[in-house]
Design a protein around this motif. Sequence first.
Motif, PDB file in Angstrom:
ATOM      1  N   LEU A   9       0.918  -0.859  -0.113  1.00 21.40           N
ATOM      2  CA  LEU A   9      -0.355  -0.261   0.296  1.00 21.40           C
ATOM      3  C   LEU A   9       0.920   1.218   0.009  1.00 21.40           C
ATOM      4  O   LEU A   9       0.459   2.138  -0.387  1.00 21.40           O
ATOM      5  N   CYS A  10       1.849   1.558   0.644  1.00 23.93           N
ATOM      6  CA  CYS A  10       2.694   2.201   0.275  1.00 23.93           C
ATOM      7  C   CYS A  10       3.501   3.148  -0.749  1.00 23.93           C
ATOM      8  O   CYS A  10       3.658   3.459  -1.249  1.00 23.93           O
ATOM      9  N   LEU A  11       3.727   1.417  -1.210  1.00 24.15           N
ATOM     10  CA  LEU A  11       4.475   1.907  -2.975  1.00 24.15           C
ATOM     11  C   LEU A  11       3.310   2.381  -3.360  1.00 24.15           C
ATOM     12  O   LEU A  11       3.344   3.125  -4.772  1.00 24.15           O
ATOM     13  N   VAL A  12       2.004   2.130  -3.593  1.00 31.06           N
ATOM     14  CA  VAL A  12       0.840   2.254  -4.343  1.00 31.06           C
ATOM     15  C   VAL A  12       0.670   4.105  -4.012  1.00 31.06           C
ATOM     16  O   VAL A  12       0.408   5.362  -4.819  1.00 31.06           O
ATOM     17  N   VAL A  13       0.661   4.288  -2.973  1.00 31.29           N
ATOM     18  CA  VAL A  13       0.721   5.227  -1.892  1.00 31.29           C
ATOM     19  C   VAL A  13       1.347   6.615  -2.300  1.00 31.29           C
ATOM     20  O   VAL A  13       1.834   8.246  -3.078  1.00 31.29           O
ATOM     21  N   ARG A  14       3.362   6.062  -2.688  1.00 33.48           N
ATOM     22  CA  ARG A  14       4.706   6.726  -3.380  1.00 33.48           C
ATOM     23  C   ARG A  14       3.639   7.029  -4.949  1.00 33.48           C
ATOM     24  O   ARG A  14       4.303   7.755  -5.482  1.00 33.48           O
ATOM     25  N   TRP A  15       3.249   5.984  -5.812  1.00 33.02           N
ATOM     26  CA  TRP A  15       2.997   5.829  -7.161  1.00 33.02           C
ATOM     27  C   TRP A  15       2.018   6.993  -7.059  1.00 33.02           C
ATOM     28  O   TRP A  15       2.329   8.055  -8.003  1.00 33.02           O
TER      29      TRP A  15
END
Length: 618
Positions: free
Chosen positions: A381-387
């Motif tokens: 989820l953090c990777l999605v937030v960053r993207w």
Amino acid sequence: MERQQPLLNAAQWVAPVEAALARLVEIPAALLVVAEIVVLLAGVIWRYVLHSPLIWSDELASTLFLWLAMLGSVVALQRNEHMRMTALVGKASPQTRAFLEVVAVAVPVLFLSLMVMPGVEFAIEEDFITTPALDISGAWHAAAFPVGSVLMLVVALLRLARTGGWQALAGGIGLVAGIAAIFVAAAPVLHELGNINLLIFFVLLVGTMVLAGVPIAFAFGIATLGYIGLTTNVPDIVLVGRMNEGMAHLILLAVPLFVVLGLLMEMTGIARTMVAFLVSLLGHVRGGLYYVLVGAMYLVSGISGSKAADMAAIAPVLFPEMQKRGEPEGELLALLSATGAQTETIPPSLVLITIGSVTGVSIAALFTGGLLPGLVLGLVLCLVVRWRLRGKVTPGTGLRASWGTVGKCFVIALPGLALPFVIRWAVISGATTATEVSTIGIAYAVIVGVLVYRSFDLKRLMPMLVETASLSGAILLIIGAATAMSWALTQSGFSQSLAAAMAALPGGQATFLAVSILAFIVLGSVLEGIPAIVLFGPLLFPIARQMGVHEVHYAMVVILSMGVGLFAPPFGVGYYSACAVSRIHPDAGLKPILPYLLALIIGVAVIAAIPWISIGFL
């Protein structure tokens, strides 16, 4: 075109009646919230401090809780706060929108009018049962449903009287009555269709109502009532019993109490100091508070046993500051829902305990195995937030605060930051149950607010309690209706057919796990976690063992897949709980949640493909 006049100039006589009814319901609902806090806190004090348990406290709390759920549902209906999907309704022409608004009220009127008499019959039957601790008639508990149904029916009829003009009113009521008449006339045919009725009632009918803007709880309720009444020989009174059971589950009492805790933290300034510290620590990072939301849900999840309560403990603290920074409310709702699915395996989790009890898998092993999968999905989820935030200038993002500023904010916020640890200690030490622990948090928040931050506004107390009752009623009525719907699915024999079909699939472990993921995503969208586990766990876990899939590994895959479905719109009950807790309209999160759901599905697939993530520390 001249605007249509509401029925009988309704504003002249409906408004005073609605105002009087609101006072009649809101005051008892607020007092019930206070009573629940007092009863549960007294139970903790007498058992843990005075070593003299109050044997009647849980029983009284359960009885009061059903009354709170029903009166809260009335308040939510008065305030138009029951969860509904209006994405299509909002795009319609004014005439069509007025027509659909009548339909959205006419369906609850039909459901409630059909449920009043079964509710009365249920209360009369319960009159013959005496409660073990309080030694009172069970009718005191059961009467909440018919009383709440009658009050909601009155509220809905008053709303019909001031909704739209004659044409919209006649058209909407006529459509609902006509469709109901067609279903009744087709009952002999429906009796012969078997499990095809599941598709008709729980997919086509529910889906149509949800898209038409009918409140979710009433869409679930009328579909289940239609299925039971027109395709089976089961009496309607059973539906009342199942809804009562779903709403009165004592663990759900954590929902309103954590809502109170969140509102208290905001009122007393605890939330403000905590957010100030988080801003000083991560305010310079693009989307820093998004990462805080993911981490906070990971830490808090599992304390209460109720996902809605976990979200209620976090959203009121973080969302106001995030909204001040200009973050889109749809993005906040989407991430809150996604973290609800992500943290399903974090112990102590009621779902983990349930799956262990019905399948024989070690609960200690499940607790150990659940930590890393939740962390993996959190990182996804953090990777999605960053993207999502790439190249975006986040409002409020500024220079890094000095360590002196961070330290000062930390000291000021320390009493608030200690609250999650106080709550978790209370559960782990055995001082409180998962239901009672929120009362410790409430008492702590009041003491800190009065003595440390010197901020406690008595004028805001009554509106806060009414808001809690309304929010709780909106959530609990959905859960009650979903519980009844899951029971209907159980009685259909659908679960045994699904298990047999999955066992016969070619391809071994990989196919079985892939189909399990897809099946439990779908099941999670129509069944609450615990009913689905009780229903399918004993059937599918033996098949998993035969195929060589480790029990703990399979449990993690099943629970997380079910969590994705539970928080996926348009059917997922958890999604609407997140909407209710965050006070954000369901429409806002429909598009933003898609990449988060996709990421969660990919994460679950990775966990399924790599058993070590679930069993590496056993």
